[in-house]
Each structure stands twice: as structure tokens, then as C-alpha cells.
Design a protein around this motif. Structure first.
Motif, mmCIF file in Angstrom:
data_model
loop_
_atom_site.group_PDB
_atom_site.id
_atom_site.type_symbol
_atom_site.label_atom_id
_atom_site.label_comp_id
_atom_site.label_asym_id
_atom_site.label_seq_id
_atom_site.Cartn_x
_atom_site.Cartn_y
_atom_site.Cartn_z
ATOM 1 N N GLY A 86 -1.186 3.671 0.154
ATOM 2 C CA GLY A 86 -2.678 3.758 -0.136
ATOM 3 C C GLY A 86 -3.339 4.492 1.161
ATOM 4 N N TRP A 87 -4.833 4.268 1.080
ATOM 5 C CA TRP A 87 -5.403 4.832 2.170
ATOM 6 C C TRP A 87 -4.918 4.078 3.415
ATOM 7 C CZ3 TRP A 87 -7.865 1.379 5.233
ATOM 8 C CH2 TRP A 87 -8.108 0.036 4.622
ATOM 9 N N TRP A 88 -4.402 3.149 3.431
ATOM 10 C CA TRP A 88 -3.767 2.176 4.730
ATOM 11 C C TRP A 88 -2.881 3.171 5.554
ATOM 12 C CZ3 TRP A 88 -4.297 0.116 -0.237
ATOM 13 C CH2 TRP A 88 -3.211 0.213 -0.601
ATOM 14 N N ASP A 89 -2.460 3.965 4.895
ATOM 15 C CA ASP A 89 -1.041 4.713 5.389
ATOM 16 C C ASP A 89 -1.434 5.523 6.605
ATOM 17 O OD1 ASP A 89 0.930 3.730 3.868
ATOM 18 O OD2 ASP A 89 0.577 5.365 2.266
ATOM 19 N N ALA A 90 -2.793 6.037 6.426
ATOM 20 C CA ALA A 90 -3.366 7.036 7.419
ATOM 21 C C ALA A 90 -3.489 6.123 8.888
ATOM 22 C CB ALA A 90 -4.797 7.500 7.019
ATOM 23 N N PHE A 91 -3.298 4.733 8.844
ATOM 24 C CA PHE A 91 -3.526 4.021 9.839
ATOM 25 C C PHE A 91 -2.425 3.590 10.518
ATOM 26 C CE2 PHE A 91 -7.692 3.994 8.044
ATOM 27 C CZ PHE A 91 -8.565 4.130 8.878
ATOM 28 N N SER A 92 -1.075 4.206 9.945
ATOM 29 C CA SER A 92 0.320 3.365 10.242
ATOM 30 C C SER A 92 0.489 3.702 11.781
ATOM 31 C CB SER A 92 1.402 4.232 9.273
ATOM 32 O OG SER A 92 1.163 5.528 9.678
ATOM 33 N N ASP A 93 -0.071 4.514 12.432
ATOM 34 C CA ASP A 93 0.200 4.669 13.871
ATOM 35 C C ASP A 93 -0.448 3.575 14.665
ATOM 36 O OD1 ASP A 93 -2.534 5.366 13.255
ATOM 37 O OD2 ASP A 93 -2.595 6.502 14.829
ATOM 38 N N THR A 94 -1.216 2.697 14.086
ATOM 39 C CA THR A 94 -1.714 1.592 14.759
ATOM 40 C C THR A 94 -1.287 0.331 13.995
ATOM 41 O OG1 THR A 94 -3.567 3.049 15.430
ATOM 42 C CG2 THR A 94 -3.990 0.804 15.888
ATOM 43 N N ILE A 95 -1.729 0.072 12.790
ATOM 44 C CA ILE A 95 -1.741 -1.379 12.280
ATOM 45 C C ILE A 95 -0.151 -1.630 11.974
ATOM 46 C CG2 ILE A 95 -3.900 -0.778 11.151
ATOM 47 C CD1 ILE A 95 -2.495 -0.604 8.324
ATOM 48 N N GLY A 96 0.101 -2.988 11.881
ATOM 49 C CA GLY A 96 1.308 -3.567 11.801
ATOM 50 C C GLY A 96 1.345 -3.910 10.224
ATOM 51 N N PRO A 97 2.515 -4.682 9.874
ATOM 52 C CA PRO A 97 2.762 -4.863 8.468
ATOM 53 C C PRO A 97 1.952 -5.791 8.036
ATOM 54 C CG PRO A 97 5.067 -4.737 9.698
ATOM 55 C CD PRO A 97 3.814 -4.709 10.687
ATOM 56 N N ALA A 98 1.536 -6.734 8.708
ATOM 57 C CA ALA A 98 0.552 -7.736 8.135
ATOM 58 C C ALA A 98 -0.696 -7.073 7.692
ATOM 59 C CB ALA A 98 0.357 -8.975 9.231
ATOM 60 N N ALA A 99 -1.206 -6.110 8.425
ATOM 61 C CA ALA A 99 -2.665 -5.578 8.231
ATOM 62 C C ALA A 99 -2.488 -4.588 7.017
ATOM 63 C CB ALA A 99 -2.980 -4.550 9.480
ATOM 64 N N ARG A 100 -1.138 -3.920 6.844
ATOM 65 C CA ARG A 100 -1.114 -3.146 5.710
ATOM 66 C C ARG A 100 -1.103 -4.026 4.504
ATOM 67 N NH1 ARG A 100 2.621 -0.551 9.150
ATOM 68 N NH2 ARG A 100 4.430 -1.499 8.166
ATOM 69 N N ASP A 101 -0.430 -5.286 4.479
ATOM 70 C CA ASP A 101 -0.245 -6.131 3.469
ATOM 71 C C ASP A 101 -1.619 -6.760 3.090
ATOM 72 O OD1 ASP A 101 2.695 -5.949 3.055
ATOM 73 O OD2 ASP A 101 2.824 -7.745 4.270
ATOM 74 N N LEU A 102 -2.234 -6.687 4.068
ATOM 75 C CA LEU A 102 -3.805 -7.238 3.915
ATOM 76 C C LEU A 102 -4.540 -6.253 3.117
ATOM 77 C CD1 LEU A 102 -6.128 -9.486 4.197
ATOM 78 C CD2 LEU A 102 -6.573 -8.426 6.624
ATOM 79 N N ALA A 103 -4.486 -5.211 3.401
ATOM 80 C CA ALA A 103 -5.395 -4.122 3.090
ATOM 81 C C ALA A 103 -4.656 -3.754 1.468
ATOM 82 C CB ALA A 103 -5.164 -2.613 3.441
#
Length: 293
Positions: A86-103
Motif C-alpha cells: 500500500g501507500w506505506w511501502d513508500a516509507f519502507s526506508d524508515t518505518i519498521g514492521p509494526a508501523a507497516r502493520d498499523l497502517a
């Protein structure tokens, strides 16, 4: 495909639900494996979220487990087919798995209920406020900026094509806690009033005079799933955020939120005239704090 070592929250939750259904149907792992035409270990991996299950095989499992047609059935099928991207993939350089799960969880939720005891909830934060909060916990300014961008991007669920129903109970201490200085706080308090104009958003303030309640110091978010059985509680911790889906835990937090809402002041209604406020409400308290800055 070998089993994955770190399943996402969606994959883990799907496995948990399948195990619940299998046990409720009094079916052994061996019997479920036979339905999948595979080994018993495959069932264990699926129930742990480490392996995917195809659309046809999941449909067969759900029918054999006695899961009736309806929102729960459909949502489990949807969870299995989701790619997790999803859109959160654009932040994969910074956010961790928990943040991706949250989004991802936010993107598929129909309702959010949150309690913020010390800071304004992330969904309601202004850019300046978010940056100030994150700067206090992230030493790298560039990473703090990226986290702030990510937090603001998550707020789209409030204003998208199918906005979620959002309810927040914010402790009065969060209104007084200086984050970023008076100017930042004024803009943040204005933001609370502005976002409350959205028909899907309800903001309440839990005042000091309401006293101590067992949950008033706990920060948590309740996510409404596509079916009640898939509701989730999110507890944020610095080292290990938790996603809870147990029925008893969900009931406990739902009751805590409703009690907090009962003890809190009446919701913010920015459209009401000042003279119509016969008693103290959330709007008048926010305005009082803002004018005192």
C-alpha cells in the motif's frame, strides 16, 4: 515456498482465526491437513501466519470448519488475498514492521476508538506538533521528519472516499503539555476543533475534575474490523507494540473506552454558538486552554 519467519499482523491474525475455527469445529490438525492435501506441519505454519493459503483451499477450510457465510467469512477471504502492499511501502526506508502493520490495519478498519492520556492522538496531530513529538524520541532529524510524514499520511483514513468513524477521548493533561511551544500548541488545539467538523469524527476531553479512572493513564486504540470478530486493540510501546485480538481483552478495552467517554465532557461541536453552551463541554475547555497560551 518456505515458511516466512516474520509474518505481518494481518497474516498472523488470519492464522489465529483459522485455528479458532478449527478447534471450535473439533477438527484435528491431521484432518485439516487432509483437506489441504498436505502435511500436518503445513496447517501449523498456516495457523502461525507463516504460510499463505490459496483462495480455493481457504474457502474449503472455512466451509468445513462450519463458518457461515457473512461478513466474517468474507473478511477472512479478503485478508488471505491481500498483498500487504500500500501507500506505506513508500516509507519502507524508515518505518519498521509494526508501523507497516498499523497502517495496513487502519486501511481496512471501519472504525477507530482511541484514548490519548499525555499527547494528542497521532490521527489528529498537526505537522508541527507531530515533528515536535517525534523529535523528542528520534535523535536523527531526517528520520524524525520521515516519521512525521508517515503519521500525516495515515490521517487520510479520516477524509478518504470511505472515511472511518473516529472517536477520541483526550485527557486534559494532553492539552496542557507543551509540545513545540505556544504557537505549535495553538495550531494543534485549533486542529482539534477543525477536524471535529468532519461528520465521522468525535472528540471529547477527559477533564481533571473527573478524577482517576483505572484506564485514564493508558494509551490505546480500538480498531473495528470488517466483522466484529476481527476487532483489534493496539497498544504502543517503545520496543514492542502489541496487537490484541482476544475476545475478553477486546471487551475489556471496549468497556474502558465507553466508561472514559461517559466521564469525559460532551463532544466538541465547533458549529455551536458560545451562548448555547449551558454547561462546560470539550469545546469550551479546548478554547480556554488555547486562549491561555
Amino acid at each position: 515456498m518456505p515458511p516466512r519467519s516474520s509474518p505481518s499482523e494481518r497474516q498472523r491474525r488470519l492464522g489465529v482465526e483459522l485455528r479458532k475455527l478449527r478447534l471450535r469445529a473439533r477438527m484435528s490438525s491431521d484432518a485439516a491437513a487432509a483437506l489441504l492435501e498436505g502435511e500436518r506441519s503445513r496447517v501449523s505454519h498456516i495457523e502461525a501466519g507463516r504460510l499463505n493459503v490459496s483462495h480455493n483451499r481457504l474457502y474449503k477450510l472455512l466451509r468445513e470448519f462450519g463458518c457461515p457465510p457473512g461478513p466474517y467469512f468474507d473478511e477472512l477471504m479478503s485478508m488471505a488475498q491481500a498483498s500487504g502492499k500500500g501507500w506505506w511501502d513508500a516509507f519502507s526506508d524508515t518505518i519498521g514492521p509494526a508501523a507497516r502493520d498499523l497502517a495496513e490495519l487502519e486501511s481496512r478498519s471501519t472504525a477507530l476508538r482511541t484514548h490519548g492520556p499525555l499527547v494528542i492522538p497521532g490521527m489528529l496531530q498537526t505537522e508541527d506538533y507531530a515533528r515536535a513529538v517525534l523529535a523528542a524520541t528520534e535523535a536523527d532529524p531526517q528520520r524524525a521528519d520521515r516519521y512525521a510524514e508517515f503519521r500525516l499520511a495515515r490521517q487520510r483514513v479520516l477524509t478518504g472516499e470511505s472515511p472511518v468513524t473516529y472517536r477520541a477521548v483526550i485527557h486534559e493533561s494532553a492539552l496542557h503539555t507543551q509540545v513545540g511551544g505556544p504557537a505549535v500548541m495553538r495550531r494543534q488545539l485549533l486542529r482539534l476543533m477543525e477536524v471535529s467538523r468532519l461528520p465521522n469524527v468525535t472528540v471529547q476531553v477527559y477533564p481533571f475534575e473527573a478524577g482517576v479512572y483505572s484506564a485514564h493513564t493508558r494509551s490505546f486504540v480500538l480498531f473495528g474490523g470488517g466483522a466484529p470478530e476481527l476487532d483489534t486493540v493496539y497498544l504502543e510501546h517503545p520496543t514492542n507494540s502489541l496487537f490484541l485480538g482476544d475476545g475478553e481483552q477486546l471487551d475489556e478495552y471496549a468497556k474502558m473506552f465507553e466508561r472514559l467517554s461517559e466521564l469525559a465532557l460532551a463532544p466538541v461541536d465547533p458549529e455551536s454558538a458560545p451562548e448555547s453552551h449551558e454547561s462546560r463541554d470539550s469545546l469550551s475547555l479546548i478554547q480556554h486552554v488555547m486562549y491561555a497560551l
